[in-house]
Design a protein around this motif. Structure first.
Motif, mmCIF file in Angstrom:
data_model
loop_
_atom_site.group_PDB
_atom_site.id
_atom_site.type_symbol
_atom_site.label_atom_id
_atom_site.label_comp_id
_atom_site.label_asym_id
_atom_site.label_seq_id
_atom_site.Cartn_x
_atom_site.Cartn_y
_atom_site.Cartn_z
ATOM 1 N N ALA A 1 120.772 70.412 40.701
ATOM 2 C CA ALA A 1 121.921 71.212 40.136
ATOM 3 C C ALA A 1 122.652 71.902 41.007
ATOM 4 O O ALA A 1 122.353 72.501 42.177
ATOM 5 C CB ALA A 1 121.272 72.386 39.288
ATOM 6 N N ALA A 2 124.078 72.071 40.896
ATOM 7 C CA ALA A 2 125.151 72.549 41.771
ATOM 8 C C ALA A 2 125.403 73.879 41.274
ATOM 9 O O ALA A 2 126.014 74.102 40.256
ATOM 10 C CB ALA A 2 126.268 71.909 41.715
ATOM 11 N N ASP A 3 124.893 74.820 41.861
ATOM 12 C CA ASP A 3 124.928 76.215 41.469
ATOM 13 C C ASP A 3 126.392 76.806 42.008
ATOM 14 O O ASP A 3 127.203 76.151 42.976
ATOM 15 C CB ASP A 3 123.727 77.251 42.018
ATOM 16 N N GLU A 4 126.737 78.181 41.950
ATOM 17 C CA GLU A 4 127.822 78.602 42.280
ATOM 18 C C GLU A 4 128.030 78.515 43.984
ATOM 19 O O GLU A 4 128.923 78.320 44.507
ATOM 20 C CB GLU A 4 128.152 80.045 42.001
ATOM 21 N N PHE A 5 126.923 78.862 44.646
ATOM 22 C CA PHE A 5 126.791 78.776 45.995
ATOM 23 C C PHE A 5 127.196 77.748 46.882
ATOM 24 O O PHE A 5 127.908 77.500 47.605
ATOM 25 C CB PHE A 5 125.679 79.494 46.620
ATOM 26 N N LEU A 6 126.359 76.569 46.087
ATOM 27 C CA LEU A 6 126.850 75.099 46.608
ATOM 28 C C LEU A 6 128.414 74.683 46.200
ATOM 29 O O LEU A 6 129.000 74.153 47.126
ATOM 30 C CB LEU A 6 126.015 74.186 45.896
ATOM 31 N N LYS A 7 128.710 75.117 45.131
ATOM 32 C CA LYS A 7 130.214 74.880 45.086
ATOM 33 C C LYS A 7 131.007 75.463 45.788
ATOM 34 O O LYS A 7 132.157 74.783 46.226
ATOM 35 C CB LYS A 7 130.497 75.340 43.477
ATOM 36 N N LEU A 8 130.893 76.457 46.138
ATOM 37 C CA LEU A 8 131.529 77.375 47.325
ATOM 38 C C LEU A 8 131.610 76.787 48.487
ATOM 39 O O LEU A 8 132.666 76.645 49.116
ATOM 40 C CB LEU A 8 131.029 79.008 47.162
ATOM 41 N N VAL A 9 130.561 76.531 49.110
ATOM 42 C CA VAL A 9 130.261 76.001 50.575
ATOM 43 C C VAL A 9 130.952 74.342 50.342
ATOM 44 O O VAL A 9 131.625 74.064 51.123
ATOM 45 C CB VAL A 9 129.055 76.062 50.952
ATOM 46 N N THR A 10 130.752 73.892 49.338
ATOM 47 C CA THR A 10 131.284 72.402 49.172
ATOM 48 C C THR A 10 132.785 72.522 49.370
ATOM 49 O O THR A 10 133.587 71.817 49.901
ATOM 50 C CB THR A 10 130.956 71.780 47.879
ATOM 51 N N MET A 11 133.362 73.434 48.320
ATOM 52 C CA MET A 11 134.692 73.403 48.327
ATOM 53 C C MET A 11 135.744 73.969 49.708
ATOM 54 O O MET A 11 136.536 73.539 50.104
ATOM 55 C CB MET A 11 135.319 74.597 47.291
ATOM 56 N N ARG A 12 134.819 75.077 50.353
ATOM 57 C CA ARG A 12 135.281 75.422 51.626
ATOM 58 C C ARG A 12 135.052 74.147 52.713
ATOM 59 O O ARG A 12 135.995 74.212 53.553
ATOM 60 C CB ARG A 12 134.306 76.581 52.111
ATOM 61 N N PHE A 13 134.000 73.571 52.628
ATOM 62 C CA PHE A 13 133.905 72.423 53.546
ATOM 63 C C PHE A 13 135.187 71.305 53.464
ATOM 64 O O PHE A 13 135.766 71.146 54.298
ATOM 65 C CB PHE A 13 132.626 71.518 53.414
ATOM 66 N N PHE A 14 135.406 71.076 52.348
ATOM 67 C CA PHE A 14 136.347 69.718 51.829
ATOM 68 C C PHE A 14 137.845 70.449 51.908
ATOM 69 O O PHE A 14 138.590 69.646 52.516
ATOM 70 C CB PHE A 14 136.090 69.359 50.611
ATOM 71 N N SER A 15 138.022 71.609 51.647
ATOM 72 C CA SER A 15 139.247 72.266 51.831
ATOM 73 C C SER A 15 139.831 72.332 53.146
ATOM 74 O O SER A 15 141.021 72.374 53.337
ATOM 75 C CB SER A 15 139.603 73.338 50.896
ATOM 76 N N ALA A 16 138.774 72.684 54.179
ATOM 77 C CA ALA A 16 139.206 72.645 55.517
ATOM 78 C C ALA A 16 139.434 71.378 56.146
ATOM 79 O O ALA A 16 140.238 71.205 57.423
ATOM 80 C CB ALA A 16 137.980 73.390 56.176
ATOM 81 N N ARG A 17 139.245 70.225 55.428
ATOM 82 C CA ARG A 17 139.366 68.773 55.960
ATOM 83 C C ARG A 17 140.338 68.089 55.107
ATOM 84 O O ARG A 17 140.464 66.916 55.572
ATOM 85 C CB ARG A 17 138.030 68.335 56.122
ATOM 86 N N MET A 18 140.771 68.524 54.080
ATOM 87 C CA MET A 18 141.551 67.530 53.055
ATOM 88 C C MET A 18 142.626 68.180 52.579
ATOM 89 O O MET A 18 142.667 69.419 52.480
ATOM 90 C CB MET A 18 140.718 67.444 52.022
ATOM 91 N N ASP A 19 143.555 67.535 52.225
ATOM 92 C CA ASP A 19 144.814 68.139 51.517
ATOM 93 C C ASP A 19 144.443 68.839 50.091
ATOM 94 O O ASP A 19 143.516 68.149 49.382
ATOM 95 C CB ASP A 19 145.973 67.190 51.146
ATOM 96 N N ALA A 20 144.879 69.832 49.543
ATOM 97 C CA ALA A 20 144.471 70.575 48.435
ATOM 98 C C ALA A 20 144.765 69.588 47.356
ATOM 99 O O ALA A 20 143.805 69.575 46.259
ATOM 100 C CB ALA A 20 145.024 72.002 48.200
ATOM 101 N N ALA A 21 145.697 68.967 47.140
ATOM 102 C CA ALA A 21 145.893 68.072 46.273
ATOM 103 C C ALA A 21 144.892 66.699 46.052
ATOM 104 O O ALA A 21 144.938 66.222 45.034
ATOM 105 C CB ALA A 21 147.214 67.252 46.343
ATOM 106 N N ASP A 22 144.074 66.529 47.067
ATOM 107 C CA ASP A 22 143.274 65.479 47.119
ATOM 108 C C ASP A 22 141.783 66.026 46.622
ATOM 109 O O ASP A 22 140.907 65.240 46.368
ATOM 110 C CB ASP A 22 142.935 64.642 48.254
ATOM 111 N N LEU A 23 141.506 67.334 46.650
ATOM 112 C CA LEU A 23 140.296 67.914 46.224
ATOM 113 C C LEU A 23 139.832 67.452 44.820
ATOM 114 O O LEU A 23 138.594 67.133 44.721
ATOM 115 C CB LEU A 23 140.441 69.484 46.524
ATOM 116 N N PRO A 24 140.574 67.877 43.872
ATOM 117 C CA PRO A 24 139.964 67.539 42.612
ATOM 118 C C PRO A 24 139.384 65.993 42.316
ATOM 119 O O PRO A 24 138.355 65.820 41.813
ATOM 120 C CB PRO A 24 141.168 67.591 41.378
ATOM 121 N N LYS A 25 140.013 64.948 42.818
ATOM 122 C CA LYS A 25 139.786 63.690 42.620
ATOM 123 C C LYS A 25 138.365 63.436 43.598
ATOM 124 O O LYS A 25 137.714 62.642 42.950
ATOM 125 C CB LYS A 25 140.712 62.982 42.858
ATOM 126 N N THR A 26 138.331 63.996 44.716
ATOM 127 C CA THR A 26 137.238 63.725 45.384
ATOM 128 C C THR A 26 135.918 64.518 45.207
ATOM 129 O O THR A 26 134.968 64.007 45.120
ATOM 130 C CB THR A 26 137.752 64.068 47.040
#
Length: 317
Positions: free
Chosen positions: A97-122
Motif C-alpha cells: 500500500a502507498a501511504d502518504e509518506f511514500l507518495k510524498l517521497v516519490t513525488m519529491r524524487f520524480f519532481s526533482a528529475r522530471m518536468d511537472a507536466a510529465d509527472l501525472p502520466k508517469t
C-alpha cells in the motif's frame, strides 16, 4: 533487455543505498523463517553499473539473507537512469500500500528529475492515483511548498488537502502558519476551514496572514490546553475574523440558550445561520422515565422570556 539468468551473490556485494529505493525498509524478521525453510524463492532485482551491483528491488530479502549468512539470488535488469530504476522499484513493490509518506517521497524524487507536466502520466499509476484526480493535483501543488511542510505531512500533523489553500499564499504567510501544525494534528475539515477563513479575511481586509495571527487569540497552546482544545480555539478565532457578525450572533444565542435550557438536556440551535429566524430544539431519551422528564423540562423552559429574544436574532440580522 533483462537478463533471464539468476546469479548468486554475497549480500555484501550488493549496493542497497540507491535514492530510487523509495519504499521504507521492511522488517526482515518475517522473512527469516521462510528463508530458513524454503530458501529464497524470488530473486532480487539489480543493475550492473561500472562493476557495481545496484539493488533495484528486494532490500528486505538482502538484509534477511545477510542476517542468516546466506547468498542472495539476483536477476539483472536494464535501467539506465535513476527514473527507470525508481519506476521498476515501485512496480515490483506494487502489492504494498502507498501511504502518504511514500507518495510524498516519490513525488519529491520524480519532481526533482522530471518536468511537472510529465509527472501525472508517469507517477500517478505507480501510486494508485488517477492522473487527472484531485489528489494528484494536490500532490503537484504540494511540490511548490517549503520543506518544513513535508515534515508536518509526514508526521500526520497537516492533511494533504491543506495545500488547496496553502498554494494560494506567499512564502511569508505560509511561514507564519507553520507553528500551528508543529505540535498539533489537524483533521482535513478543521485544517481547510482554518486556512480558508484566514485566507479570505486576509483578502477582504488587505492584511497579511502573519498580521492576522499575531493577536492573543492565536497564541500557541499552553501546557494545560489539550491539543483538541487548541485546534478548536484556533478554528473559532479564524471563523470570528472571517464572519464577525455571525460570531456575535452565535455568542448571543449561546448565552440565551444557556439560561433558557439550564438544568435540562434540551439543545437549541439556529436554522440557516440565523437567516430564517427559526430555531431547532431537540433532545434524546431512551426510556419512559427520561421522556417524561424531558417533556416536563420542555413545558418549563417554554415559559422563559428568552425565547422572544432568540426569535428576534434572526430578524435583526
Amino acid at each position: 533487455m533483462s537478463n533471464p539468468n539468476v546469479y548468486s551473490l554475497s549480500p555484501a556485494d550488493i549496493d542497497c543505498s540507491g535514492p530510487w529505493l523509495l519504499h521504507p525498509e521492511s522488517p526482515v524478521e518475517k522473512l527469516i523463517p521462510s528463508l530458513k525453510k524454503h530458501g529464497q524463492l524470488v530473486p532480487v532485482l539489480a543493475v550492473e553499473d561500472s562493476g557495481k551491483k545496484l539493488l533495484v528491488a528486494g532490500r528486505a530479502r538482502v538484509a534477511a539473507a545477510e542476517k542468516l549468512g546466506m547468498d542472495v539470488l539476483v536477476r539483472y535488469i536494464d535501467a539506465a537512469d535513476d527514473i527507470s530504476k525508481a519506476v521498476l522499484h515501485l512496480e515490483e513493490n506494487g502489492a504494498r500500500a502507498a501511504d502518504e509518506f511514500l507518495k510524498l517521497v516519490t513525488m519529491r524524487f520524480f519532481s526533482a528529475r522530471m518536468d511537472a507536466a510529465d509527472l501525472p502520466k508517469t507517477v500517478a499509476p505507480l501510486l494508485g492515483l488517477k492522473p487527472k484526480s484531485r489528489d494528484m493535483k494536490f500532490w503537484l501543488d504540494w511540490m511548490e511548498l517549503e520543506p518544513e511542510f513535508d515534515e508536518l505531512l509526514g508526521l500526520g500533523h497537516i492533511p494533504l488537502a491543506a495545500v488547496s489553500v496553502l498554494s494560494k499564499l506567499d512564502e511569508t504567510d505560509r511561514a507564519a502558519l507553520v507553528r500551528f501544525f508543529e505540535k498539533l494534528s489537524w483533521s482535513r475539515s478543521n485544517a481547510v476551514n482554518f486556512l480558508t477563513w484566514l485566507y479570505e479575511t486576509s483578502r477582504r481586509e488587505n492584511k497579511s496572514i502573519a498580521d492576522l495571527v499575531s493577536v492573543p487569540a492565536f497564541e500557541s497552546a499552553g501546557e494545560s490546553e489539550s491539543p483538541k482544545d487548541a485546534v478548536s480555539r484556533f478554528c473559532k478565532a479564524a471563523k470570528e475574523l472571517r464572519y464577525p457578525r455571525l460570531s456575535e450572533l452565535e455568542k448571543t444565542h449561546n448565552k440565551i440558550v444557556s439560561e433558557v435550557c439550564a438544568g435540562t438536556k434540551w439543545r437549541v440551535e439556529p436554522v440557516g445561520n440565523f437567516e430564517t429566524g427559526e430555531v431547532l430544539i431537540q433532545t434524546r431519551f431512551k426510556n419512559r422515565e427520561m421522556m417524561d422528564k424531558a417533556m416536563a423540562d420542555l413545558e418549563s423552559i417554554s415559559k422563559f422570556s428568552g425565547w422572544e429574544e432568540l426569535f428576534e436574532l434572526g430578524r435583526d440580522k
